[in-house]
Design an enzyme around this catalytic site. Structure first.
Site, PDB file in Angstrom:
ATOM      1  CD  GLU A  93     147.238 -43.522  52.157  1.00 63.00           C
ATOM      2  OE1 GLU A  93     147.251 -44.747  52.083  1.00 63.00           O
ATOM      3  OE2 GLU A  93     148.027 -42.800  51.514  1.00 63.00           O
ATOM      4  CE  LYS A 146     147.887 -38.882  58.436  1.00 59.76           C
ATOM      5  NZ  LYS A 146     147.044 -39.598  57.553  1.00 59.76           N
ATOM      6  CB  CYS A 165     143.700 -35.257  58.681  1.00 59.22           C
ATOM      7  SG  CYS A 165     143.278 -36.922  58.156  1.00 59.22           S
TER       8      CYS A 165
HETATM    9  C1  UDX Z   1     140.371 -41.841  57.530  1.00 56.85           C
HETATM   10  C2  UDX Z   1     141.309 -42.440  58.545  1.00 56.85           C
HETATM   11  O1  UDX Z   1     141.122 -43.781  58.633  1.00 56.85           O
HETATM   12  C3  UDX Z   1     141.202 -41.684  59.797  1.00 56.85           C
HETATM   13  O2  UDX Z   1     142.022 -42.179  60.769  1.00 56.85           O
HETATM   14  C4  UDX Z   1     141.656 -40.347  59.450  1.00 56.85           C
HETATM   15  O3  UDX Z   1     141.855 -39.593  60.561  1.00 56.85           O
HETATM   16  C5  UDX Z   1     140.646 -39.735  58.539  1.00 56.85           C
HETATM   17  O4  UDX Z   1     140.632 -40.482  57.389  1.00 56.85           O
HETATM   18  P1  UDX Z   1     138.140 -41.891  56.519  1.00 56.85           P
HETATM   19  O5  UDX Z   1     138.386 -43.013  55.581  1.00 56.85           O
HETATM   20  O6  UDX Z   1     138.276 -40.525  55.982  1.00 56.85           O
HETATM   21  O7  UDX Z   1     139.089 -42.060  57.742  1.00 56.85           O
HETATM   22  O8  UDX Z   1     136.815 -42.016  57.313  1.00 56.85           O
HETATM   23  P2  UDX Z   1     135.396 -42.389  56.746  1.00 56.85           P
HETATM   24  O9  UDX Z   1     135.259 -41.912  55.373  1.00 56.85           O
HETATM   25  O10 UDX Z   1     134.454 -41.987  57.806  1.00 56.85           O
HETATM   26  O11 UDX Z   1     135.475 -43.983  56.660  1.00 56.85           O
HETATM   27  C6  UDX Z   1     135.502 -44.831  57.721  1.00 56.85           C
HETATM   28  C7  UDX Z   1     134.610 -46.023  57.403  1.00 56.85           C
HETATM   29  O12 UDX Z   1     134.782 -46.997  58.404  1.00 56.85           O
HETATM   30  C8  UDX Z   1     133.133 -45.703  57.329  1.00 56.85           C
HETATM   31  O13 UDX Z   1     132.609 -46.117  56.097  1.00 56.85           O
HETATM   32  C9  UDX Z   1     132.521 -46.487  58.490  1.00 56.85           C
HETATM   33  O14 UDX Z   1     131.235 -46.973  58.207  1.00 56.85           O
HETATM   34  C10 UDX Z   1     133.530 -47.597  58.646  1.00 56.85           C
HETATM   35  N1  UDX Z   1     133.536 -48.210  59.976  1.00 56.85           N
HETATM   36  C11 UDX Z   1     133.573 -47.459  61.087  1.00 56.85           C
HETATM   37  C12 UDX Z   1     133.531 -49.605  60.078  1.00 56.85           C
HETATM   38  O15 UDX Z   1     133.499 -50.299  59.087  1.00 56.85           O
HETATM   39  N2  UDX Z   1     133.587 -50.173  61.308  1.00 56.85           N
HETATM   40  C13 UDX Z   1     133.612 -49.435  62.438  1.00 56.85           C
HETATM   41  O16 UDX Z   1     133.667 -49.992  63.529  1.00 56.85           O
HETATM   42  C14 UDX Z   1     133.606 -48.026  62.317  1.00 56.85           C
HETATM   43  C1  UDX Z   2     145.745 -33.833  54.681  1.00 53.40           C
HETATM   44  C2  UDX Z   2     147.207 -34.129  54.332  1.00 53.40           C
HETATM   45  O1  UDX Z   2     147.626 -33.284  53.261  1.00 53.40           O
HETATM   46  C3  UDX Z   2     147.369 -35.585  53.965  1.00 53.40           C
HETATM   47  O2  UDX Z   2     148.728 -35.896  53.696  1.00 53.40           O
HETATM   48  C4  UDX Z   2     146.855 -36.420  55.119  1.00 53.40           C
HETATM   49  O3  UDX Z   2     146.949 -37.782  54.832  1.00 53.40           O
HETATM   50  C5  UDX Z   2     145.416 -36.077  55.441  1.00 53.40           C
HETATM   51  O4  UDX Z   2     145.317 -34.688  55.719  1.00 53.40           O
HETATM   52  P1  UDX Z   2     143.516 -33.421  53.313  1.00 53.40           P
HETATM   53  O5  UDX Z   2     142.907 -33.092  54.634  1.00 53.40           O
HETATM   54  O6  UDX Z   2     142.822 -34.353  52.413  1.00 53.40           O
HETATM   55  O7  UDX Z   2     144.976 -34.017  53.509  1.00 53.40           O
HETATM   56  O8  UDX Z   2     143.680 -32.051  52.497  1.00 53.40           O
HETATM   57  P2  UDX Z   2     144.819 -30.943  52.354  1.00 53.40           P
HETATM   58  O9  UDX Z   2     145.071 -30.772  50.913  1.00 53.40           O
HETATM   59  O10 UDX Z   2     145.981 -31.178  53.205  1.00 53.40           O
HETATM   60  O11 UDX Z   2     144.051 -29.631  52.827  1.00 53.40           O
HETATM   61  C6  UDX Z   2     143.640 -29.433  54.167  1.00 53.40           C
HETATM   62  C7  UDX Z   2     142.997 -28.081  54.332  1.00 53.40           C
HETATM   63  O12 UDX Z   2     143.958 -27.039  54.242  1.00 53.40           O
HETATM   64  C8  UDX Z   2     141.941 -27.764  53.286  1.00 53.40           C
HETATM   65  O13 UDX Z   2     140.829 -27.164  53.891  1.00 53.40           O
HETATM   66  C9  UDX Z   2     142.642 -26.823  52.367  1.00 53.40           C
HETATM   67  O14 UDX Z   2     141.762 -25.975  51.688  1.00 53.40           O
HETATM   68  C10 UDX Z   2     143.528 -26.065  53.333  1.00 53.40           C
HETATM   69  N1  UDX Z   2     144.713 -25.464  52.689  1.00 53.40           N
HETATM   70  C11 UDX Z   2     145.659 -26.259  52.136  1.00 53.40           C
HETATM   71  C12 UDX Z   2     144.842 -24.088  52.662  1.00 53.40           C
HETATM   72  O15 UDX Z   2     143.995 -23.362  53.160  1.00 53.40           O
HETATM   73  N2  UDX Z   2     145.957 -23.549  52.070  1.00 53.40           N
HETATM   74  C13 UDX Z   2     146.935 -24.313  51.511  1.00 53.40           C
HETATM   75  O16 UDX Z   2     147.909 -23.739  50.994  1.00 53.40           O
HETATM   76  C14 UDX Z   2     146.765 -25.710  51.536  1.00 53.40           C
END
Ligand code: UDX
Ligand code: UDX
Length: 476
Positions: free
Chosen positions: A179, A234, A290
């Site tokens: 994603e 990714k 991430c």
């Molecule tokens: C995502 C991506 O999947 C992860 O790999 C990436 O690095 C960060 O973003 P994200 O959706 O942001 O994760 O994580 P989170 O909001 O913590 O959601 C994960 C969910 O999975 C939680 O609601 C948790 O309860 C659930 N979970 C976790 C399960 O249902 N089963 C499990 O065994 C572990």
């Molecule tokens: C990131 C990637 O953009 C996305 O494609 C991936 O799937 C998940 O990780 P996210 O972590 O949701 O997404 O946010 P992003 O907008 O990338 O920002 C990451 C961090 O960098 C934030 O703390 C943001 O404030 C910071 N940032 C971003 C800066 O400080 N300066 C910039 O110019 C851009």
């Protein structure tokens, strides 16, 4: 291979919005999102769409349209697996906090338990899609588990040769479909992705997933690769993005000592079409679930192959980020006459960026930790992050007791109360509403001199100075 039923394990920041958008674009598909946390499922099913477990602009509308029609949030994980033709794994993959690879490698225990559960429950063919970000070659581990837990082939290699055929005659095909949505703009990113990436070694499975995205994504934006390329892409995309932020943040420090202005430099540099204008905003440091995790992952993988030059190169992006957070906190202490003990410092923002209630790895946590170590008294105001989350973030660092964290740091709802009597304001998140505050009123109610430390270059420097503030922005 026609897909009718989809299950997604993990109703978090990725699984929730992604499945909601697929459901809205593909009304003919039945999508069930499950989660091991029943409260999360209740929250997704709750009547008040403003209280969904995650905040994303536009998400409530998409959920309102699809929920109950072809989008379901359920606690019955086994049933959802049993009925699905395609299963997305969207569970979190945090950095390991124990054992081998502690602090570096991704913890795959949740992904593994999903694979085991699928193997145990399935009675028909499944396409298993890795949505979670995972280290390169995880697909082979998933295949291995699906096979072994089912009493099938003895190792992943044999399994690959067998084309995914299992002991009980069930076909499992593993795809990697990382994603790229960015929090705060997730719905738009999902509706209009720059690209969709699908990695796999089975053409039919790849086509089945491609056909789903093709309902709203132009064909030329759907890229197919082998599994390992998709997984590595990714990590690489996030490493490149984070590298840009660390690059401009490195220049921000140089700007401060030379009298250059980092926004002007970014504009001039970004006007070069080979470089481009995005991701050049200097800040107190990148956060989010991430960037750090994925780079640590890359570094760990490189080291495990003895590629130390490669590992050191990427690690520097993280070290610079830590330095940026640290020097922002140091700047506050130094400016407040080398002591912040007992002084109230108001934090505007706790989320790692605007338009999200997510605070994972937010710079605010680390800046707070450094200031609390100096016995500052911090008051935090964030439009979306709950006080429970803020305390949980601090407690997780383990620097001091939970009681101490609650004694030294307070969470306020009202921004004017937050800043009343403060010696300094630190802007940690770039929420738009901060710009609209009644700044002359805030100034009047603060200690003098009244300092603003703008870690996001959000406020208008001239305006703040004309009100009377001593205004400092990261990057000059
Ligand atoms: C995502 C991506 O999947 C992860 O790999 C990436 O690095 C960060 O973003 P994200 O959706 O942001 O994760 O994580 P989170 O909001 O913590 O959601 C994960 C969910 O999975 C939680 O609601 C948790 O309860 C659930 N979970 C976790 C399960 O249902 N089963 C499990 O065994 C572990
Ligand atoms: C990131 C990637 O953009 C996305 O494609 C991936 O799937 C998940 O990780 P996210 O972590 O949701 O997404 O946010 P992003 O907008 O990338 O920002 C990451 C961090 O960098 C934030 O703390 C943001 O404030 C910071 N940032 C971003 C800066 O400080 N300066 C910039 O110019 C851009």
């Amino acid at each position: 291979m026609e897909i009718k039923n989809i299950c997604c394990i993990g109703a978090g920041y990725v699984g929730g919005p992604t499945m909601s958008v697929i459901a809205s674009q593909c009304p003919h598909l039945r999508i069930t999102v499950v989660d091991s946390n029943p409260e999360r499922i209740d929250a997704w099913n709750g009547p008040d769409l403003n209280k969904l477990p995650i905040y994303e602009p536009g998400l409530a509308e998409v959920v309102a349209e699809a929920r109950g029609r072809n989008l379901f949030f359920s606690k019955d994980i086994d049933r959802a697996i049993l009925e699905a033709d395609m299963i997305f794994i969207s569970v979190n993959t945090p950095t390991k906090t124990y054992g081998k690879g502690k602090g570096m490698a991704a913890d795959l225990k949740f992904v593994e338990s999903c694979a085991r559960q699928i193997a145990a429950v399935a009675t028909s063919d499944k396409i298993v899609v890795e949505k979670s970000t995972i280290p390169v070659r995880t697909a082979s581990s998933i295949k291995n588990i699906l096979t072994q837990a089912d009493g099938g082939q003895p190792d992943g290699q044999a399994d690959e040769q067998a084309g995914g055929r299992m002991g009980r005659g069930i076909n499992f095909h593993v795809l990697s479909n990382p994603e790229f949505l960015s929090e705060g703009t997730a719905v738009q990113d999902l509706l209009k992705p720059d690209r969709v990436l699908i990695g796999g070694d089975n053409e039919e499975a790849i086509q089945a997933l491609t056909a789903i995205y093709a309902h709203w994504v132009p064909a030329e934006r759907i890229i197919t690769t082998n599994l390992w390329s998709a997984e590595l892409s990714k990590l690489t995309a996030n490493a490149f993005l984070a590298q840009r932020v660390s690059s401009i943040n490195a220049i921000s420090e140089l700007c401060e000592v030379t009298g250059a202005d980092v926004d002007e430099v970014a504009r001039a540099v970004g006007a070069d079409s080979r470089i481009g204008p995005k991701f050049l905003k200097a800040s107190v440091g990148f956060g989010g679930s991430c960037f750090q995790k994925d780079i640590l992952n890359l570094v760990y993988i490189a080291r495990s192959y003895q590629l130390h030059a490669v590992a050191d190169y990427w690690e520097q992006v993280i070290l610079l980020n830590r330095h940026q957070r640290r020097r922002f906190a140091d700047k506050i202490v130094r400016t407040l006459y080398d002591t912040v003990s007992g002084k109230k410092i108001a934090f505007l923002g706790w989320a790692f960026k605007k338009d999200t209630n997510d605070s994972r790895e937010s710079a605010a946590i680390y800046v707070a930790d450094a200031l609390l170590a100096e016995e500052a008294e911090i008051t935090v105001c964030d439009p979306r992050v709950s006080s429970a989350r803020i305390y949980a973030d601090l407690d997780a660092l383990g620097s001091r007791s939970p009681e101490e964290n609650r004694r030294l740091l307070k969470v306020e709802k009202d921004p004017y109360d937050t800043m009343k009597g403060a010696y300094a304001i630190a802007v940690l998140t770039e929420w738009d509403e901060f710009k609209m505050y009644d700044w002359p009123r805030i100034y009047q109610n603060m200690q003098k001199p009244a300092f603003i430390f703008d870690g996001r270059r959000l406020l208008d420097a001239q305006k703040m100075e004309s009100i009377g503030f001593d205004y400092y922005a990261i990057g000059g």
